[in-house]
Design a protein around this motif. Structure first.
Motif: not given
Ligand code: F6P
Length: 480
Positions: A13, A33-35, A94, A99, A103, A155-157, A179-180, A280, A318
């Motif tokens: 994103r 989003g926080g990122l 995605y 996710n 995730w 991040d995880y993406h 970030h996770i 969220r 999501r």
């Protein structure tokens, strides 16, 4: 003050999303989003080119027109390069892999009755690998335009982007921040070995790999050793650096007219004791057990009935993913169950608001008495830092031991185990009963910590970690 450095930031994103206004003019809106918020200091201090996925149709038009210059909220220029994926590729990437699979695995939500079955290779190769390849290709083009830039992937993406970039540009300086949470080898073993190994190989192609906590970093070392026999390399490239809050931004926001008017609205409706949660709508955030714990508190403490209320401000999230739609329904049912059982005319125990309204969240941050943050697992949880920073009522933080922020804030919180509903009810009871001196001392403790470990320090720390492991070439371009 850090030396300004050319940087290529890569995240799924982006910092901005585009739409057309009523006159058909292009309009940019801040990406959610926080990122994105967390990366702002990088844009303000460095020469940033930001590579991200196009999300909607207008983003795709923008992507087709090539890179463009944009400005951050504080006015700093940066280059934005959006990448338009094939819609089917993006859906697999995605909504099927990143996710509901990565995730979930990394938040301990995996259920062994679920997929991935034999057909997981298809969304992995046709979605996740392809989307990573496309973003890496764009990053490589940008790197050729700014050859001394560091590539900072998020991040995880995007676990595979570093390896794609490394294969084409062996000399590139590459960092990644997850970030996770990170999980150990047993948790990764639910995925096909090619996938679990691919994720690790992707990150091990970096010069520097960051996590929010020592615990997530240690899990990465352990899983790299178990899956690839590369634990030593993982140790050398990894570090823990918990992300932080933009303190000046929050101080300013808390005194804006928008927040003031929402505080006034909240004051009319507020119960004597306000318990707050802000999240969220995400299964990892554990809202259902939070409502059940609140119901148990009311059952055990009749004296609190009519005096206490739980305000849950939840951002929709999501919603194209079935698991998230189901969880939202479960959240609504759990809130309704408490209200049906204990509510009475003039008093609704749980107020559930599912809406994206950042200013209302900040208004509630200022005025809560107890803040419930009970995730099943969370990389960090920024609410646990943001809300105490602006709270004006000696609010008490009830915090999950599974949130990354627990490592930093433990001395000043009522701890909870996220799966223990009974224990969460007892923790809420303890928080409500805490004496004013202790409430104040704990809140001050969190505030001091958040003010001294701010977002600038986090961003500077990330670049220092990369410099330490892969020094900038002599004569690299520097802005005055
Ligand atoms: O900010 C929390 C977070 O979950 C990040 O870890 C992640 O990169 C971002 O949100 C992505 O959110 P979305 O699915 O809305 O793009």
């Amino acid at each position: 003050m850090t030396r300004p450095e050319p940087l290529i930031v890569v995240s799924n994103r982006g910092p901005l999303g585009f739409r057309r206004d009523a006159d058909g003019e292009l309009e940019a809106a801040r990406g959610a989003g926080g990122l994105v918020t967390a990366l702002r200091p990088l844009v303000d201090r460095h020469d940033v080119t930001w590579v991200a996925s196009a999300m909607g149709d207008v983003d795709r038009e923008v992507a087709a027109a090539g890179r463009r210059t944009e400005r951050s909220r504080s006015g700093s220029p940066f280059t934005l390069r959006l990448v338009a994926h094939d819609p089917d590729v993006y859906r697999l990437f995605y909504s099927v892999v990143a996710n509901p699979v990565l995730w979930f695995v990394q938040h301990g939500l995996w259920d062994l009755m679920r997929e991935p079955g034999a057909d997981f290779e298809q969304p992995w190769h046709g979605g996740y690998v392809e989307a990573n390849r496309a973003l890496a290709a764009a990053a490589i083009e940008e790197l050729d335009r700014v050859p001394d830039a560091a590539v900072f992937v998020h991040d995880y993406h995007l676990y595979l982007v570093p390896a794609f970039v490394r294969a084409e540009r062996p000399e590139a300086r590459i960092a990644h921040f997850t970030h996770i949470p990170w999980v150990g080898p047993e948790a990764w073993s639910v995925l096909p070995p090619t996938v679990a190994r691919g994720v690790h190989e992707g990150l091990l192609a970096c010069d520097s790999v960051g996590f929010h906590t020592e615990r997530w970093r240690a899990a990465f070392v352990e899983s790299s050793e178990a899956l690839l026999g590369r634990g030593e390399e993982a140790t050398l490239i990894s570090h823990a650096n918990p992300i932080a809050v933009d303190v000046a931004e929050f101080d300013a926001l808390a005194s804006t007219d928008g927040v003031r008017s929402r505080r006034a609205e909240l004051a009319i409706e507020r119960p004597e004791i306000l318990v707050l949660r802000v999240d969220r709508v995400d299964p990892s955030k554990n809202a259902v057990r939070g409502f059940e714990a609140f119901g148990l508190l009311l059952e055990r403490s009749p004296a609190l009935r009519g005096r206490i209320g739980l305000l849950a401000l939840l951002d929709p999230s999501r919603e194209e993913i079935p698991e998230y739609v189901d969880y939202r329904l479960a959240v609504e049912r759990a809130a309704a169950a408490v209200n049906e059982r204990f509510g009475r005319p003039g008093w609704e125990p749980v107020s559930l608001v599912v809406r994206d309204d950042f200013l209302s969240s900040i208004a509630a941050y200022v005025d809560y008495d107890v803040l419930l943050v009970n995730p099943v697992k969370d990389g960090l949880n920024l609410v646990a830092k943001e809300a105490p920073l602006v709270n004006a009522r000696g609010g008490v933080l009830v915090l999950s031991r599974e949130a990354g922020a627990f490592e930093e804030l433990a001395p000043w919180v009522v701890p909870v185990d996220p799966l223990d509903v009974d224990g969460q009810a007892a923790a809420l009871e303890r928080a409500v009963a805490l004496q004013p001196e202790e409430r104040r001392a704990w809140l001050d403790g969190i505030r001091r910590h958040v003010r001294t470990h701010d977002l600038d320090a986090w961003a500077t720390g990330e670049l220092l970690e990369l410099d330490r492991r892969s020094p900038r070439p002599a004569g690299a371009t520097m802005r005055p």
